[in-house]
Design an enzyme around this catalytic site. Structure first.
Site, PDB file in Angstrom:
ATOM      1  N   SER A   1       0.818  -1.216   0.000  1.00  0.00           N
ATOM      2  CA  SER A   1       0.000   0.000   0.000  1.00  0.00           C
ATOM      3  C   SER A   1       0.851   1.265   0.000  1.00  0.00           C
ATOM      4  O   SER A   1       1.507   1.581  -0.985  1.00  0.00           O
ATOM      5  CB  SER A   1      -0.960  -0.047   1.195  1.00  0.00           C
ATOM      6  OG  SER A   1      -1.980   0.905   1.063  1.00  0.00           O
TER       7      SER A   1
ATOM      8  N   ASP B   1      10.011   5.704 -10.203  1.00  0.00           N
ATOM      9  CA  ASP B   1       9.595   6.426 -11.409  1.00  0.00           C
ATOM     10  C   ASP B   1      10.361   7.731 -11.580  1.00  0.00           C
ATOM     11  O   ASP B   1      10.665   8.139 -12.709  1.00  0.00           O
ATOM     12  CB  ASP B   1       8.086   6.708 -11.367  1.00  0.00           C
ATOM     13  CG  ASP B   1       7.260   5.443 -11.529  1.00  0.00           C
ATOM     14  OD1 ASP B   1       7.825   4.414 -11.939  1.00  0.00           O
ATOM     15  OD2 ASP B   1       6.054   5.480 -11.222  1.00  0.00           O
TER      16      ASP B   1
ATOM     17  N   LYS C   1      -0.652  -4.419  -3.460  1.00  0.00           N
ATOM     18  CA  LYS C   1      -1.936  -3.794  -3.096  1.00  0.00           C
ATOM     19  C   LYS C   1      -2.003  -2.400  -3.718  1.00  0.00           C
ATOM     20  O   LYS C   1      -1.314  -1.490  -3.292  1.00  0.00           O
ATOM     21  CB  LYS C   1      -2.070  -3.699  -1.578  1.00  0.00           C
ATOM     22  CG  LYS C   1      -3.342  -3.011  -1.116  1.00  0.00           C
ATOM     23  CD  LYS C   1      -3.397  -2.944   0.402  1.00  0.00           C
ATOM     24  CE  LYS C   1      -4.600  -2.155   0.885  1.00  0.00           C
ATOM     25  NZ  LYS C   1      -4.510  -0.714   0.542  1.00  0.00           N
TER      26      LYS C   1
END
Length: 746
Positions: free
Chosen positions: A468, A479, A493
């Site tokens: 999460s 990224d 998740k």
């Protein structure tokens, strides 16, 4: 971004009750629902059917899913029910929706009552079995994991299953050196404790199990929290409560102090210690004591917690006193207690290679915590994971570390706000995560605070238990090309949950309906992908310890699918891909010569073998041979570790002005410690059956044990720091934001 709260006003017509054929078999002691629970179930169903990200009508089809999941919740290992029990209720498997809609929860409570009846039958049978003798010379086995097994066909098959289970319990203790008399006493007490704990369950527990079977039938991360569970969840998020600062557990009908929190009222009093037994609780200075012997632990906790600056008195039987020993009475003033064990912590690992020392600052973050209420009130000292990490980064700067590692292993998530703001410590400004709600509307959540708290290289250590909010942070760092992701693929998740209090639908303030933790959106990486199912894939891979078939998003049968959306508008801070291959190569060469990694891989291979076979022999000769092999291997490891000095430990050590920042390293003088996570000799006992002092000492030793994966990660980050300092062109290509530095041999 504010904590999301739904303000809903629902007006639904209540359906009239309908009759259904109640199965014949019921438990001797009936458990029944309260009217308020039936009302709470109805309101929960209205909210879930309308506002959930994957909204599903509560109909016959969903009822059948709830039916199967409820039985799995009660008896997931298929140890208690027999097939005839399932068949008995099969005719009403599509009636659970009617039970909720008609505010008549007799059916789910009847199922539980049969379970309770079967549970007591199995325990009675188990306690009878240990009075006899077992033949350990026969070649038979016991199935370890029965989740995918069929229900026992009949009582004879169930009894044979339990005969093998009890035989295994007996053999484990026998192999640990216990005599038959003490084994029988231990097991009789164990099975009696099982029954005692079962008797302490109440209708709130049963209702919560049923409602969670409903909620998780829609989607794995939607849950119902009863009033008490909701309170505990809030405490876990804010990492604070008002009480005395003692960790409690149940042992032999006593509430036992397991740990005293330093600096708390309990700690400052000097009158309480681990092992002390609380037998009575009194509110204020003069009220009578309420005896709590035999109480549920959460009921005792509720009595001890209370308003700040109020007085609570404890009637205590000291740890070293017998059952008829002299009691002491301790008066304490409740205060706000911070749960520091779950707060961010730092350490520094020094890595020496080729005459050069690299300092790696480690920040361990167990959860993304945030005290929402204190933040909303404007409390300048509100508890926050990001604030704690920012403070630690400042300290690490002063300690002149070369690289920083954020250790997110087994961090199951927490506040989305914290995931965004923590990312903001390492990037200037920009999007961090995207959310798509049930209507398909996409929102981009961004860091809006200019500047970086740390502009040097960063590593993020993850494992299968990182989920999460951990995945949001790790994915954003990846990224942006801002951090090197190390470890094994994360949980997977990719959904966002919101807490909704059902109490707003209650007729009075005195009635509590509990809360829903409901999935209301799916999150996406800023590159457009999602971590759903696949998790975050590390740049540098460490051994995979988790089992994707039994743990992780991919293990759920109703998890949301992987998908993607349009990338957000963002500018990467760097591009670390050039570093991956050389760092992976150095890592591979290093671990090929590392005995600790060889031991770790042996353990992983053994675990996989056991999972695949899913059975353990009940033949004493076979088991002794297996145990002797494991014991010999463990002794070799311990002897090697004990013989190591810090200088011998692959060039690593721990130094620093703050003693708390030291990472313990085995020395010749220290007792041998296991590698963290390595299998230890089986003593056949359960946690509450061991001596508390010995158990706490073992936990402390395990906590201080050498963490092979952490040490190797420090080496990887030391390699990265060295490469960036010796090759300034590479540094400018991969991390253009980082100020150039000269490499200095220390």
């Amino acid at each position: 971004m504010k904590k999301q709260i739904f303000i809903v006003a629902l007006a639904f017509a209540m359906s009239a009750p309908v009759a259904w054929a109640q199965p014949e078999k019921v438990a001797a002691v009936q458990m029944r629902a309260d009217p308020s629970q039936a009302q709470a179930a109805l309101w929960a169903s209205k909210v879930l059917a309308r506002y959930h990200y994957k909204a599903m009508p509560l109909d016959d089809s969903l009822s059948e899913k709830i039916f199967d999941r409820y039985f799995k919740t009660l008896d997931g290992e298929k140890l208690y029910f027999v097939q005839s029990d399932i068949d008995q209720f099969d005719g009403v498997r599509n009636k659970l929706d009617d039970a909720i809609n008609n505010e008549n929860l007799t059916l789910p409570f009847s199922i539980y009552n049969v379970y309770q009846q079967r549970f007591n039958q199995r325990m009675t049978f188990a306690r009878e079995l240990i009075k006899g003798k077992f033949d350990f010379s026969t070649d038979e086995s016991f199935q370890i994991d029965r989740e995918k097994a069929a229900w026992p066909k009949n009582e004879d098959e169930a009894r044979d299953l339990w005969r093998r289970r009890v035989k295994n319990d007996f053999l484990r203790l026998k192999l640990a050196g216990k005599d038959d008399k003490s084994i029988r006493e231990t097991l009789d007490k164990r099975y009696d404790n099982y029954q005692t704990r079962m008797r302490k369950l109440n209708n709130e527990d049963v209702f919560q199990m049923f409602m969670n079977a409903y909620a998780t039938s829609i989607e794995p991360h939607t849950n119902y929290l009863g009033p008490r569970s909701a309170d505990n969840f809030d405490i876990a998020m804010r990492l604070s409560l008002e009480g005395i600062g003692a960790v409690l557990q149940s042992r032999d009908e006593y509430t036992v102090i397991r740990e005293v929190v330093a600096g708390s009222p309990a700690g400052l009093s000097g009158k309480l210690k681990p092992g002390d037994r609380i037998v009575g609780v009194s509110q204020g200075e003069n009220s009578p004591f309420v005896e709590v012997l035999g109480w549920r632990i959460d009921d005792v906790v509720q009595l001890i917690r209370g308003a700040k600056d109020s007085i609570v008195r404890l009637d205590v039987l000291p740890a070293d006193a017998g059952t008829d020993g002299k009691h002491t009475q301790v008066a304490l003033v409740r205060k706000k207690i911070s749960m520091e064990e779950q707060s961010a912590k730092k350490s520094v690992i020094d890595v020496r290679e080729g005459g050069v020392k690299r300092r790696i600052g480690v920040i361990s973050l167990p959860t993304f915590y945030l005290d929402f209420d204190a933040r909303r009130r404007g409390d300048k000292d509100f508890k926050s994971a990001t604030r704690d990490v920012a403070r630690i980064l400042g300290e690490l700067k002063k300690e002149k570390v070369d690289n920083v590692l954020i250790d997110l292993r087994n961090n199951g998530g927490g506040s989305l706000i914290e995931a965004i703001e923590l990312t903001g410590l390492f990037i200037d400004k920009g999007p961090v995560v995207q959310q798509r709600n049930a209507e398909g509307r996409i929102e981009v959540e961004s860091d809006t605070n200019a500047g970086l708290a740390w502009d040097g290289p960063v590593g993020v250590l993850i494992n299968r238990g990182s989920a999460s909010a951990s995945e949001i942070f790790a994915a954003a760092m990846q990224d942006y090309g801002r951090g090197l992701i190390i470890g094994e693929p994360s949980f997977g998740k990719g959904t966002v949950q919101q807490l909704l209090s059902l109490d707003k639908f209650a007729p009075t303030d005195k009635v509590r309906y509990g809360e829903l933790k409901m999935t209301i959106a799916q999150f996406f990486r800023i590159n457009g992908g999602t971590t759903q199912l696949r998790g975050v894939v590390p740049d540098i891979k460490l051994p995979v310890l988790g089992d994707s078939e039994s743990f992780g998003e991919s293990s759920y049968d109703n998890a949301l699918p992987w998908t993607s959306i349009k990338p957000a508008n963002y500018v990467p801070a760097g591009d670390l891909k050039e570093l991956f291959a050389p760092l992976q190569k150095r890592h591979d060469v290093r671990i090929a010569k590392d005995k600790d990694f060889q031991y770790l891989n042996e353990d992983i291979a053994e675990m996989r073998k056991l999972r695949k076979e899913n059975a353990i022999s009940l033949n004493e000769t076979v088991r002794r041979k297996e145990r002797d092999t494991q014991e010999a291997r463990a002794k070799l490891r311990d002897a090697r570790i004990a013989a190591q000095s810090p200088a011998d430990d692959a060039g690593t050590g721990a130094e620093g002005k703050d003693a708390r920042s030291k990472v313990p390293v085995p020395t010749k003088q220290a007792k041998a410690l296991a590698l963290k996570g390595a299998a230890r000799q089986d003593d056949g006992l359960q946690a509450d059956e061991r001596n508390l002092v010995a158990e706490l000492a073992a936990e402390k030793a395990a906590k201080n044990a050498k963490d092979v994966l952490l040490q190797e990660t420090a080496h990887i980050l030391a390699d990265e720091a060295g490469m960036l300092k010796t090759d300034t062109r590479m540094a400018s290509r991969t991390m253009p934001y980082m100020a150039p530095t000269k490499d200095i041999a220390k």
